[in-house]
Design an enzyme around this catalytic site. Structure first.
Site, PDB file in Angstrom:
ATOM      1  N   CYS A   1       0.811  -1.233   0.000  1.00 15.45           N
ATOM      2  CA  CYS A   1       0.000   0.000   0.000  1.00 15.45           C
ATOM      3  C   CYS A   1       0.838   1.274   0.000  1.00 15.45           C
ATOM      4  CB  CYS A   1      -0.932   0.009   1.197  1.00 15.45           C
ATOM      5  SG  CYS A   1      -1.900  -1.488   1.325  1.00 15.45           S
TER       6      CYS A   1
ATOM      7  N   HIS B   1      -3.202   6.935   2.207  1.00 17.07           N
ATOM      8  CA  HIS B   1      -3.662   5.616   1.787  1.00 17.07           C
ATOM      9  C   HIS B   1      -5.045   5.400   2.392  1.00 17.07           C
ATOM     10  CE1 HIS B   1      -4.149   1.497   1.077  1.00 17.07           C
ATOM     11  NE2 HIS B   1      -3.854   1.100   2.305  1.00 17.07           N
TER      12      HIS B   1
ATOM     13  N   ASN C   1     -10.201  -0.385   0.104  1.00 21.30           N
ATOM     14  CA  ASN C   1      -8.740  -0.273   0.129  1.00 21.30           C
ATOM     15  C   ASN C   1      -8.188  -0.863  -1.176  1.00 21.30           C
ATOM     16  OD1 ASN C   1      -6.005  -0.701   0.547  1.00 21.30           O
ATOM     17  ND2 ASN C   1      -6.240  -1.356   2.674  1.00 21.30           N
TER      18      ASN C   1
HETATM   19  O1  UT7 Z   1      -3.820  -1.451   3.552  1.00 24.73           O
HETATM   20  C1  UT7 Z   1      -2.966  -1.884   4.536  1.00 24.73           C
HETATM   21  C2  UT7 Z   1      -3.289  -1.289   5.808  1.00 24.73           C
HETATM   22  N1  UT7 Z   1      -4.436  -1.970   6.387  1.00 24.73           N
HETATM   23  C3  UT7 Z   1      -5.062  -1.364   7.381  1.00 24.73           C
HETATM   24  O2  UT7 Z   1      -4.738  -0.262   7.717  1.00 24.73           O
HETATM   25  C4  UT7 Z   1      -6.159  -2.115   8.130  1.00 24.73           C
HETATM   26  C5  UT7 Z   1      -6.038  -1.815   9.612  1.00 24.73           C
HETATM   27  N2  UT7 Z   1      -7.013  -2.528  10.414  1.00 24.73           N
HETATM   28  C6  UT7 Z   1      -8.337  -2.222  10.438  1.00 24.73           C
HETATM   29  O3  UT7 Z   1      -8.780  -1.356   9.717  1.00 24.73           O
HETATM   30  C7  UT7 Z   1      -9.215  -2.916  11.431  1.00 24.73           C
HETATM   31  O4  UT7 Z   1      -8.405  -3.731  12.273  1.00 24.73           O
HETATM   32  C8  UT7 Z   1     -10.315  -3.809  10.795  1.00 24.73           C
HETATM   33  C9  UT7 Z   1     -11.395  -2.932  10.163  1.00 24.73           C
HETATM   34  C10 UT7 Z   1      -9.722  -4.714   9.772  1.00 24.73           C
HETATM   35  C11 UT7 Z   1     -11.008  -4.645  11.885  1.00 24.73           C
HETATM   36  O5  UT7 Z   1     -11.434  -3.826  12.960  1.00 24.73           O
HETATM   37  P1  UT7 Z   1     -11.118  -4.266  14.462  1.00 24.73           P
HETATM   38  O6  UT7 Z   1     -11.628  -3.230  15.354  1.00 24.73           O
HETATM   39  O7  UT7 Z   1      -9.656  -4.563  14.543  1.00 24.73           O
HETATM   40  O8  UT7 Z   1     -12.022  -5.556  14.596  1.00 24.73           O
HETATM   41  P2  UT7 Z   1     -11.585  -7.042  14.990  1.00 24.73           P
HETATM   42  O9  UT7 Z   1     -10.777  -7.683  13.918  1.00 24.73           O
HETATM   43  O10 UT7 Z   1     -11.033  -7.047  16.378  1.00 24.73           O
HETATM   44  O11 UT7 Z   1     -13.020  -7.747  15.026  1.00 24.73           O
HETATM   45  C12 UT7 Z   1     -14.052  -7.356  15.956  1.00 24.73           C
HETATM   46  C13 UT7 Z   1     -15.204  -8.298  15.777  1.00 24.73           C
HETATM   47  C14 UT7 Z   1     -14.798  -9.771  15.876  1.00 24.73           C
HETATM   48  O12 UT7 Z   1     -15.866 -10.477  16.488  1.00 24.73           O
HETATM   49  P3  UT7 Z   1     -15.788 -10.884  18.037  1.00 24.73           P
HETATM   50  O13 UT7 Z   1     -14.575 -11.750  18.147  1.00 24.73           O
HETATM   51  O14 UT7 Z   1     -15.673  -9.600  18.802  1.00 24.73           O
HETATM   52  O15 UT7 Z   1     -17.070 -11.605  18.259  1.00 24.73           O
HETATM   53  C15 UT7 Z   1     -14.709 -10.199  14.432  1.00 24.73           C
HETATM   54  O16 UT7 Z   1     -14.931 -11.596  14.262  1.00 24.73           O
HETATM   55  O17 UT7 Z   1     -15.788  -8.142  14.491  1.00 24.73           O
HETATM   56  C16 UT7 Z   1     -15.844  -9.401  13.821  1.00 24.73           C
HETATM   57  N3  UT7 Z   1     -15.672  -9.178  12.386  1.00 24.73           N
HETATM   58  C17 UT7 Z   1     -16.709  -8.949  11.579  1.00 24.73           C
HETATM   59  N4  UT7 Z   1     -18.038  -8.883  11.801  1.00 24.73           N
HETATM   60  C18 UT7 Z   1     -18.835  -8.632  10.747  1.00 24.73           C
HETATM   61  C19 UT7 Z   1     -14.525  -9.141  11.682  1.00 24.73           C
HETATM   62  N5  UT7 Z   1     -14.804  -8.897  10.390  1.00 24.73           N
HETATM   63  C20 UT7 Z   1     -16.159  -8.774  10.303  1.00 24.73           C
HETATM   64  C21 UT7 Z   1     -17.023  -8.510   9.247  1.00 24.73           C
HETATM   65  N6  UT7 Z   1     -18.354  -8.437   9.509  1.00 24.73           N
HETATM   66  N7  UT7 Z   1     -16.608  -8.308   7.976  1.00 24.73           N
END
Ligand code: UT7
Length: 373
Positions: free
Chosen positions: A117, A256, A286
């Site tokens: 990225c 980005h 993204n």
């Molecule tokens: O381009 C390269 C750079 N990339 C980035 O900058 C990405 C950086 N990271 C992020 O933007 C965030 O970490 C995400 C948007 C990817 C995820 O957000 P998060 O606050 O880190 O959420 P998480 O992964 O901790 O997930 C929270 C909950 C989980 O459920 P439980 O365990 O709390 O029950 C996940 O299983 O959300 C769940 N979850 C979803 N639910 C519905 C994860 N993906 C999804 C989804 N839909 N698509």
């Protein structure tokens, strides 16, 4: 060593995204996800997904052609094509060479650059360095990705985030002050496993490895989120200081496009109004190396950038890598061409196409006659 009085200006820009838009609701039909979760956690509303027959190179060629048109440049005058991508058409040949051929840029060198990225910022920095050092006059830089092709479509934590597309800029040498004033690039390879696509020579591509999702995108979202917010703040401050400017002098940051929450945290850390950080990720998700040039083109179309503005491009991602460029924008939002200029350009493109066809026919015929001999 930069030559005194030599500057690298962005003189043309273009973008291309696939026509197929996939909404969050569409994804909720095939995955346990929802529009509400995706919007709230990322800000993404829809993304573009390449159709059959659309590739990184084909999208890049469309974007590159627009950028050349905008700069009113004959492709044959290009010295170099750089394609920033982590989703090349092939491991070999490099995608930039396919683009160079597709554009009819017969005198240009070409190479791919893969820093995920951050790729576009790296490529603009390299191009500006080559121009300021006196090596080249005109360089086409493209960020292009087919992220949909490296997704595990059953992993909701990654596949909802990414999209496909391409954005391009032309950089040209000039003695007029401005253009790319400063660049700061960085890498921390110890975090390579935080964000990776295992496809490559280290992991055998077998039915099993593909079925297990080992060749697809994997990301430690929370770690990458922390890294992204820290680096956006640090890299923006560093590149601004390198250019001898203050944060208050920055008219627009074009980051980005990964997550609106990252941009909100960065705005707070930089103590700038959120409106000074441009976002269009609701439209495209993204798109990795394509995201900054796609955002630049949209910001220009919306009249958000004027001649004399100070812009910061800031990228972060796989590697882990990051980079920021400070650009003093030197051109108004659009140049207008007369009917005769447009006709001349149309003729030139046709002639380049015919020349390319003849060249490739010649190569095939000589290959066939050697085969017979
Ligand atoms: O381009 C390269 C750079 N990339 C980035 O900058 C990405 C950086 N990271 C992020 O933007 C965030 O970490 C995400 C948007 C990817 C995820 O957000 P998060 O606050 O880190 O959420 P998480 O992964 O901790 O997930 C929270 C909950 C989980 O459920 P439980 O365990 O709390 O029950 C996940 O299983 O959300 C769940 N979850 C979803 N639910 C519905 C994860 N993906 C999804 C989804 N839909 N698509």
């Amino acid at each position: 060593m930069p030559q005194i009085g030599r500057y690298a200006h962005i003189t043309g820009w273009g973008a291309h995204v696939p026509s197929r838009a996939v909404t969050n609701d569409d994804l909720s039909q095939i995955l346990p996800t929802s529009d509400a979760w995706i919007r709230q956690m990322t800000g993404i509303v829809e993304r573009r997904i390449a159709e059959e027959g659309e590739y990184t190179s084909t999208m890049a060629i469309q974007a590159g052609r627009q950028a050349l048109k905008m700069a009113n440049l004959d492709p044959l005058t290009l010295d170099l094509v750089i394609c920033a991508t982590s989703t090349p058409d092939y491991l070999m040949p490099n995608t930039a060479s396919l683009i160079q051929d597709g554009l009819g840029a017969g005198k240009a060198a070409a190479f791919d650059l893969n820093t995920a990225c951050s790729g576009f910022v790296y490529a603009v920095s390299v191009a500006a360095g080559l121009i300021k050092g006196g090596l080249y006059e005109r360089i086409l830089v493209i960020g292009a990705e087919s992220m949909s092709r490296v997704m595990n479509w059953s992993d909701r934590s990654t596949c909802v985030l990414f999209g496909d597309g391409a954005g391009a800029v032309v950089l040209e040498a000039s003695d007029r002050p401005g253009g790319v004033l400063a660049s700061k690039l960085g890498s921390d390879g110890s975090g390579g496993d935080q964000l990776m696509v295992g496809l490559g020579t280290r992991l055998p591509i077998t039915e099993d490895s593909v079925a297990r999702g080992e060749t697809a995108m994997k990301m430690n979202g929370q770690q990458v989120f922390r890294f992204a917010t820290r680096i956006m703040n640090e890299a923006t401050r560093e590149v601004t200081a390198m250019a001898g400017l203050q944060l208050g002098d920055i008219d627009l940051i074009i980051p980005h496009q990964a997550n609106t929450r990252i941009l909100e945290v960065a705005a707070k850390q930089l103590s700038i109004p959120p409106g000074r950080i441009y976002a269009n990720l609701h439209r495209y998700g993204n798109t990795s190396a394509a995201s900054i040039p796609l955002a630049l083109v949209d910001a220009l179309a919306e009249g958000r950038i004027r001649a004399g503005d100070h812009l910061v491009f800031v990228g972060f991602g796989g590697g882990l890598t990051w980079g920021a460029c400070l650009v003093e924008w030197s051109y108004g939002p659009r140049r207008h061409w007369s009917v005769s200029q447009r006709a001349w350009r149309w003729m030139r493109d046709r002639v380049a196409g015919v020349k390319r066809g003849l060249h490739s026919l010649d190569r095939r015929l000589s290959g066939a006659s050697r085969g017979k001999g």
